[in-house]
Write a protein that holds these residues in place. Structure first.
Motif, mmCIF file in Angstrom:
data_model
loop_
_atom_site.group_PDB
_atom_site.id
_atom_site.type_symbol
_atom_site.label_atom_id
_atom_site.label_comp_id
_atom_site.label_asym_id
_atom_site.label_seq_id
_atom_site.Cartn_x
_atom_site.Cartn_y
_atom_site.Cartn_z
ATOM 1 N N GLU A 186 26.973 12.000 83.887
ATOM 2 C CA GLU A 186 27.883 12.226 85.013
ATOM 3 C C GLU A 186 28.162 10.921 85.740
ATOM 4 O OE1 GLU A 186 28.978 15.190 86.527
ATOM 5 O OE2 GLU A 186 29.556 14.459 88.518
ATOM 6 N N ASP A 187 27.112 10.133 85.952
ATOM 7 C CA ASP A 187 27.279 8.978 86.832
ATOM 8 C C ASP A 187 26.367 7.830 86.436
ATOM 9 O OD1 ASP A 187 28.408 7.607 88.889
ATOM 10 O OD2 ASP A 187 27.241 8.564 90.477
ATOM 11 N N GLY A 188 26.209 7.643 85.131
ATOM 12 C CA GLY A 188 25.401 6.524 84.660
ATOM 13 C C GLY A 188 25.939 5.193 85.164
ATOM 14 N N ARG B 96 32.930 3.166 79.600
ATOM 15 C CA ARG B 96 32.429 4.276 80.405
ATOM 16 C C ARG B 96 32.979 5.590 79.892
ATOM 17 N NH1 ARG B 96 32.684 1.154 86.053
ATOM 18 N NH2 ARG B 96 30.864 -0.081 85.474
ATOM 19 N N VAL B 97 32.091 6.416 79.382
ATOM 20 C CA VAL B 97 32.483 7.745 78.933
ATOM 21 C C VAL B 97 31.591 8.730 79.685
ATOM 22 C CG1 VAL B 97 32.677 9.304 76.961
ATOM 23 C CG2 VAL B 97 33.066 6.850 76.644
ATOM 24 N N VAL B 98 32.200 9.685 80.392
ATOM 25 C CA VAL B 98 31.417 10.691 81.113
ATOM 26 C C VAL B 98 31.522 12.022 80.377
ATOM 27 C CG1 VAL B 98 31.676 9.536 83.340
ATOM 28 C CG2 VAL B 98 33.337 11.274 82.655
ATOM 29 N N SER C 31 40.606 2.776 70.854
ATOM 30 C CA SER C 31 40.120 3.711 71.852
ATOM 31 C C SER C 31 38.866 4.388 71.315
ATOM 32 C CB SER C 31 41.193 4.721 72.254
ATOM 33 O OG SER C 31 41.682 5.370 71.118
ATOM 34 N N VAL C 32 38.298 5.252 72.149
ATOM 35 C CA VAL C 32 37.044 5.896 71.815
ATOM 36 C C VAL C 32 37.280 7.387 71.746
ATOM 37 C CG1 VAL C 32 34.796 6.508 72.783
ATOM 38 C CG2 VAL C 32 35.566 4.134 72.849
ATOM 39 N N SER C 33 36.748 8.023 70.720
ATOM 40 C CA SER C 33 36.777 9.479 70.659
ATOM 41 C C SER C 33 35.353 9.993 70.773
ATOM 42 C CB SER C 33 37.397 9.937 69.333
ATOM 43 O OG SER C 33 37.119 11.300 69.113
ATOM 44 N N ALA C 34 35.145 10.964 71.642
ATOM 45 C CA ALA C 34 33.814 11.571 71.777
ATOM 46 C C ALA C 34 33.996 13.078 71.843
ATOM 47 C CB ALA C 34 33.114 11.050 73.026
ATOM 48 N N ASN D 64 35.627 -1.461 77.943
ATOM 49 C CA ASN D 64 36.522 -0.610 78.730
ATOM 50 C C ASN D 64 37.631 0.037 77.917
ATOM 51 O OD1 ASN D 64 35.716 -0.295 81.374
ATOM 52 N ND2 ASN D 64 36.264 -2.407 81.877
ATOM 53 N N LEU D 65 37.276 0.629 76.803
ATOM 54 C CA LEU D 65 38.272 1.271 75.948
ATOM 55 C C LEU D 65 38.696 2.608 76.550
ATOM 56 C CD1 LEU D 65 36.555 0.640 72.490
ATOM 57 C CD2 LEU D 65 38.361 -0.709 73.580
ATOM 58 N N PRO D 66 39.939 2.998 76.353
ATOM 59 C CA PRO D 66 40.351 4.330 76.811
ATOM 60 C C PRO D 66 39.725 5.410 75.927
ATOM 61 C CG PRO D 66 42.129 3.275 75.608
ATOM 62 C CD PRO D 66 41.040 2.251 75.716
ATOM 63 N N VAL D 67 39.590 6.602 76.500
ATOM 64 C CA VAL D 67 39.072 7.725 75.718
ATOM 65 C C VAL D 67 40.251 8.507 75.157
ATOM 66 C CG1 VAL D 67 37.713 9.837 75.760
ATOM 67 C CG2 VAL D 67 36.993 7.858 77.118
ATOM 68 N N GLN D 68 40.223 8.707 73.868
ATOM 69 C CA GLN D 68 41.325 9.413 73.196
ATOM 70 C C GLN D 68 41.256 10.910 73.508
ATOM 71 O OE1 GLN D 68 41.111 9.797 68.834
ATOM 72 N NE2 GLN D 68 43.054 8.722 68.795
#
Lengths: 471, 471
Positions: free
Chosen positions: B129-131, B240-242, B286-289, B363-367
């Motif tokens: 949530e807030d790492g 940063r991925v939450v 970008s990042v996929s999670a 700082n990659l965007p999240v896909q």
């Protein structure tokens, strides 16, 4: 502490942040073969990313090679044949060693460490022979010595053992740490789908594919795994174990019949490097380190590790069973491990500190192989007459070896035409290896025994082997 | 830097060496449940060994719990209900947090970090949530923040990702990171030998064995895996991925028919946490999670991870394919990871430094999930009449989705008695998830389609799936 004399950057640089860039960390590399070329490629391709992670840029100041004309890709001003001169240049912060072999590398790395330079090495032979001298030199000078690439190539293994499990107690390590022999044994077992091949054919395949050297002895005789076992045992048990402490059998005697026998028991044959903590605090602890082909249960996570892959199974008191799997060799995978170590050393320098050192505070004795408890799978050709089983069982009993299962193998084995023969397959319970060996020797002397066809050790690795009738 | 104010011991103490012992490192623990009790046991049982590895003894100065009377095993003078008071005691060097939940723990850990104390936490919900706030506070104060236990319990995973692969580029992580759901899926597949059970029965087994909570939602709806995916993606991709960035489907809809369909294709169904680097430097990365149940090839190393075990498969540019396997939960395994972190922080303090920090420089965007390329396995009940396949294929084509294989499943599926039905099983090639979802919606509208029985995603994970007809 840094030979380069620069100050730690605080805070460590992120790409694009505006403050004075820290001075570069200066690297020297010894050797430039398959691994070295990959290291250079990564240093160049990922220069910005590495600088961001470290907090300072990296600068290669020299590469020592034997034949500079063979490296047209490296700027001439970086190349030198004078490795000692390069290592002793006062402006070198970290030495990367990818030459291999014991001497003259030992002296070069000792010089580097004594001068306070960080050292990254992939040199398993040197570490297994004299890692203690290197560790002492590092300790005395407050220098970092990292060698993740020396065992199981790209697999992050030594750092987890040394750091992640630092609050735990490692009980056992059992690893497939040599890709060549694992490729050969997998091919013999037909793991890739087809029928299994014989040892010679599998070795030829491995050579063709570049997994085996033209002289395959270091792999197939187990010496490579032996060195790695010494390094793993030293690290896991905080004790000095050298290669010659490690009992070693290779795979040259493993036959297709062994593989088939293993299958019949629900097992597969793997060349294992086993490091165990034996005994107890009460009776005294010691360390066992050994390398041999063994039958392991087909349901064990190590059993499905096929081809040239490596995997290391670790049992710790609190963490339980862990396994680490990946590529154990190859230029790029090994270079990945070298770079990981390099980043760690450089980060330590930026932070003005150093990484965790190797402790040998436990100083446990190494248990001789004869005293090490193992289990045997024995194939015997015997006279098929009344009382033969009682005679054989008596030999086991006299040597204090308990039999787990006996079965008659209808498929194989026979005596000469004039003597009706039967093949007995016996799996023992655990007993000291010397007692098992003496039992086999005594069996061979029996008149009723036409031949001891084959002995293979069996390792349950903490899993029940139902087909063997024993947990 | 140490709140205790003592000087680094140089050289670090080995047991039995004669020099002034360094002052102890002082620990506070927040919470004392299953994991906390194991941490206390290890701190006590291994006190000498830990002191040897760290170079200084450890001293527990307080344990904050809600109900002190429930902890008769802890000396009364150590127990407190005032967690804030404990965290802010000036003599505390390191805080161990095993409470869980987001608030009030967030404020307590921020206070601790701002005061320069080291923090070890197993709190995946808070980190997901807030790492970022915790990492910033750690960075600003030069304090250590370690959280190996938050993902995959005892398995050394975050340290290898952060340190061992620091010189490499991680391309993909695919993990079985929730033991409860893996136990349920394994039971449904009959992995332990017997016939597979239904979902409800498997969940009941898991509850009886203590793997599932009385409210199993956090596990079976995928939220636990979702938090872990956020932590893994952040660490692996320096971004940063939450948790809310991570697309999440649980296993509550997985049926025995899905498991059987997977088997028919040479696959197994696993709940995967997938973190991928997508795109390229040219078109933008970008990042996929994402978390969902998926079919994976039965020959993949993850496929044989059964029961409550966890395993995480990592692909890196140079290192290639790696896998980390072990226990993902449980008091002792989690405590092992906590202790490993504690030793690292304490070693850093003795050395006067700190460990590697979390970088978010990429700082990659999240896909968005809709744009993420996936593959679908679709079971359709259709009217068994001429032209139906052409109609269906047309729907796929209009949505830009390429079909890999179609086969008619003779065993299952049927329409109402008055309409002759057939079951079609279609596996697609890779396409954006939104296109696949739109295809399925359009199929469901077709008059010829009696029902879309089931959709499951397929993940090759870098392995060819021959039964699927596609590499």
């Amino acid at each position: 502490m840094s030979a380069g004399g620069w100050q730690p950057a605080e805070p460590a640089g992120r790409v694009g942040q505006a403050f004075d860039p820290p001075p570069p960390i200066r690297l020297a590399m010894l050797g430039c073969g398959t691994v070295g070329r990959e290291v250079l490629r990564l240093l160049s391709e990922h220069a910005d990313e590495l600088a961001a992670r470290i907090g300072a840029p990296l600068k290669l100041v020299g590469v020592a090679v034997r034949r500079p004309h063979r490296h047209p890709e490296i700027p001439a001003e970086l190349l030198t044949t004078d490795a000692a001169g390069l290592v002793n240049r006062p402006d070198v912060d970290v030495v990367i060693e990818v030459v291999g072999g014991i001497d003259p590398v030992r002296g070069l790395l000792l010089d580097a460490l004594k001068a306070g330079r960080g050292v990254v090495t992939a040199n398993k032979a040197l570490l297994a022979e004299d890692g203690a001298s290197l560790a002492e030199a590092a300790e005395a000078a407050g220098a970092d010595l990292y060698y993740e690439a020396a065992v199981a190539g790209a697999i992050p293994l030594l750092r987890p053992l040394r750091e992640s499990l630092a609050g735990d107690k490692i009980v056992r390590i059992a690893g497939i740490v040599n890709g060549t022999t694992n490729y050969i044994l997998s091919a013999m077992a037909g793991a890739s789908g087809g029928a299994g091949t014989g040892y010679r054919e599998a070795l030829e395949q491995a050579t063709l594919l570049g997994y085996a050297e033209s002289d395959p002895s270091a792999d197939v005789d187990g010496f490579d795994a032996q060195a790695k076992a010494a390094i793993l045992a030293s690290l896991a048990f905080h004790t000095r174990v050298v290669a010659s402490d490690v009992y070693c059998e290779g795979i040259t005697e493993v036959t297709s019949a062994d593989i088939a026998a293993a299958e019949g028991l629900g097992c597969v044959v793997k060349l294992l490097a086993i490091c165990e903590r034996v005994g107890s605090a009460e009776v005294g602890e010691s360390v066992s380190a050994r390398v041999y082909p063994a039958m392991i249960p087909a349901g064990h996570p190590l059993a499905s590790v096929d081809g040239a892959y490596n995997a290391v199974f670790v049992e710790a008191e609190s963490a339980g069973q862990l396994m680490f799997y990946g590529q154990g060799a190859g230029g790029a995978p090994t270079a990945s491990a070298v770079l990981g170590d390099l980043v760690a050393i450089c980060r330590n320098r930026v932070a003005g500190g150093r990484g965790p050192r190797d402790h040998v505070h436990a100083n446990l004795p190494v248990q001789p192989m004869g005293a090490t408890p193992t289990r045997y799978h024995i194939s015997l050709d015997v006279d098929d007459r009344a009382g033969v089983l009682a005679t054989i069982a008596g030999v086991f009993a006299r040597h204090g070896v308990s039999i787990a299962t006996v079965r008659q193998d209808m498929s194989g084995g026979a005596g000469p035409a004039d003597r009706p023969g039967a093949r007995l397959v016996i799996v023992t319970h655990t007993a000291p290896d010397a007692a098992l060996a003496a039992t086999v020797a005594a069996l061979a002397e029996l008149d009723e025994v036409l031949g001891v066809d084959r002995v293979l050790r069996v390792e349950n690795l903490g899993r029940p082997v139902s087909a063997l009738g024993v947990a």
